[in-house]
Design an enzyme around this catalytic site. Structure first.
Site, short mmCIF file in Angstrom:
data_model
loop_
_atom_site.label_atom_id
_atom_site.label_comp_id
_atom_site.label_asym_id
_atom_site.label_seq_id
_atom_site.Cartn_x
_atom_site.Cartn_y
_atom_site.Cartn_z
N GLY A 64 0.83 -1.20 0.00
CA GLY A 64 0.00 0.00 0.00
C GLY A 64 0.85 1.24 0.00
N GLY B 251 2.20 2.33 5.19
CA GLY B 251 3.23 1.31 5.41
C GLY B 251 4.18 1.68 6.53
N GLU C 218 5.70 -3.47 0.80
CA GLU C 218 5.85 -3.02 -0.59
C GLU C 218 5.00 -1.77 -0.73
OE1 GLU C 218 4.98 -2.05 -4.10
OE2 GLU C 218 3.92 -3.95 -4.26
N CYS D 265 1.65 0.93 -8.19
CA CYS D 265 2.84 1.43 -7.51
C CYS D 265 4.04 1.54 -8.44
CB CYS D 265 3.17 0.53 -6.31
SG CYS D 265 3.44 -1.20 -6.78
#
Length: 489
Positions: free
Chosen positions: A231, A236, A253, A287
């Site tokens: 996320g 994170g 990640e 991402c």
């Protein structure tokens, strides 16, 4: 599409402990496409109870039995591709090619998980002790907390659980509030249909207002031994801090500010294709998306003209229309955030070469935008866009390109387009990211590859041997097989 779903705890679908529910609202129609149980802290405890009780039996399950479950799950996942296309269009506004790719890669991840069940798990070590054997083995960690995102919901939901489960762990999963079915309940359905035993995978959906309490309870439960999260960097960081407070390892990640470098010898038509795909697939909500195109001055004018023309021609709108290339972003708030980044840049002197930068009906659509002349004082220079916009920077040489690519706190992925492979590999060596692609854009994923970033893009790896190590503990075992050990006292 409208359905009601409960929590999945110990192999059963049940209501939340308080009886509350939460709506799952689609970004294109604004309609409720599902109603899901709004799990509570009490439900997290029940899910961990089930996962802990199932762990010993699942860890002892023969690897070929585990492999058969994952092979069957892959078959089921592939057979549900059309359902996934329709679900992702309704739930997160995904266009058809992106949703179909989610089904395909999720299937491949399940196949890779099946292969992991019978990989070597240890090695013999040298020892000075006569008559003894010394071994290093990998063992499952126990109960894993998996927190999965909405943007590639089937891919990243499966990735959050498949390898941990294949290695003998049990999982409690908290899917995103924006895609509770696609990145949580659907995956549970597939795996349980394939024969996964009760309690091995548990799914707790929740109301957005309860997210912090639910996550804190999940990570804080002493029986949960590690965490994986995909996320935003902001969330994170909070997950990582909480895990560290409880001395639990985490695989994170997170976001990226990914660059695509176009050198002066590049095939410009190919570079335009790469930049268009890299920047605007899934409306820029990946991402790995290209936030920055860094192009050599010698070819900048031609590249910009072709790129702007190509981007302006991208069909945008209804994600259920197979002709749509760029659908809506996930929420009206997300659309306003991206529009604000573009407006700030234009107000400070940037040029909008493609798109309008404005939010269109139904309040979640922004036509793909390309900006030039972006400077450090503009928010879009440093912030992750995570929407249908990208920035083109012009540089004089490869050294400037590398310096600019590295001028970010993020370090997830990058790409370089060149006909000179030696030059491309040199840039790949110098750009500080966890992933880089020579003669390709920044979006790529294969289940057997070590996937993850550096710097503010997170730590730990999904996939490959690195993923096996992330979701297992190292144990040293010795056996005094001949004679007795000697003790000095």
């Amino acid at each position: 599409m409208n359905r009601t779903r409960g929590l999945i705890i110990n192999g059963r679908e049940i209501p939340a402990s308080g009886g509350r529910t939460a709506p799952d609202v689609g970004p294109w129609t604004g309609e409720t496409c599902a109603v899901v149980a709004a799990g509570t802290v009490e439900d997290i405890t029940r899910a961990v109870d089930a996962a802990e009780a199932a762990f010993e039996g699942w860890a002892a399950t023969p690897p070929t039995r585990r492999r058969a479950i994952f092979l069957r799950a892959a078959e089921i996942m592939a057979s549900r591709t059309q359902e996934i296309v329709e679900l992702m269009a309704a739930e997160v506004g995904a266009v058809t090619p992106w949703a179909a790719f989610n089904a395909k890669l999720a299937t491949d991840i399940l196949l890779e998980a099946a292969a992991a069940t019978t990989q070597p798990t240890g090695q013999m070590l040298a020892t000075d002790h006569q008559g003894a054997y010394s071994m290093q083995v990998r063992v499952p960690v126990g109960v894993v907390a998996a927190i999965s995102p909405w943007n590639a919901p089937v891919i990243l939901g499966v990735r959050a659980v498949a390898l941990p489960l294949a290695l003998g762990n049990t999982v409690v999963m908290k899917p995103s509030e924006d895609a509770p079915i696609a990145c949580g309940l659907l995956i549970s359905d597939v795996l349980h249909e394939a024969g996964l035993p009760a309690g091995v995978l548990n799914v707790v959906t929740n109301d957005r207002a309860d997210a912090a309490a639910v996550v804190s309870a999940l990570i804080g439960d002493p029986r949960v031994r590690m965490v994986n999260f995909t996320g935003s960097t902001e969330t994170g960081r909070a997950v990582g801090v909480l895990a560290a407070q409880h001395l639990k390892p985490a695989v994170l990640e997170l976001g990226g500010k990914n660059a695509l470098v176009v050198l002066e010898d590049a095939d410009l038509d190919y570079a335009v294709d790469a930049a268009t795909f890299g920047a605007f697939m899934n409306a820029g909500q990946i991402c790995m998306c290209v936030d920055r195109v860094i192009v050599h001055r010698a070819v900048a004018e031609e590249f910009l003209a072709k790129f702007a023309q190509r981007v302006d021609a991208l069909p945008s709108g209804d994600p259920a229309d197979p002709a749509t290339a760029v659908g809506p972003v996930v929420t009206a708030q997300a659309a306003q955030r991206v529009a604000a980044l573009i407006a700030d840049a234009v107000a400070k002197g940037a040029t909008l070469l493609a798109g309008t930068g404005t939010v269109e009906a139904p309040g979640t659509l922004i036509k793909p935008a390309v900006l030039t002349g972006v400077t450090r004082d503009m928010d879009i220079f440093s912030r992750e866009i995570f929407g249908p916009a990208t920035v083109v920077h012009v540089v004089d040489d490869a050294d400037q390109a590398v310096q600019l690519a590295n001028d970010t706190p993020y370090g997830l992925t990058a790409g370089v387009i060149t006909e000179d492979l030696a030059a491309g590999l040199d840039i790949a060596r110098r750009i500080r990211t966890g992933i880089i692609h020579v003669n390709d854009q920044s979006i790529a994923d294969e289940p057997q590859a070590p996937f993850g970033g550096v710097k503010n893009s997170g730590y730990g790896r999904f996939g490959g041997q690195a993923g096996v190590e992330a979701f297992t503990d190292t144990r040293w075992i010795t056996v005094q097989a001949k004679g007795h050990a000697h003790y000095p006292i």
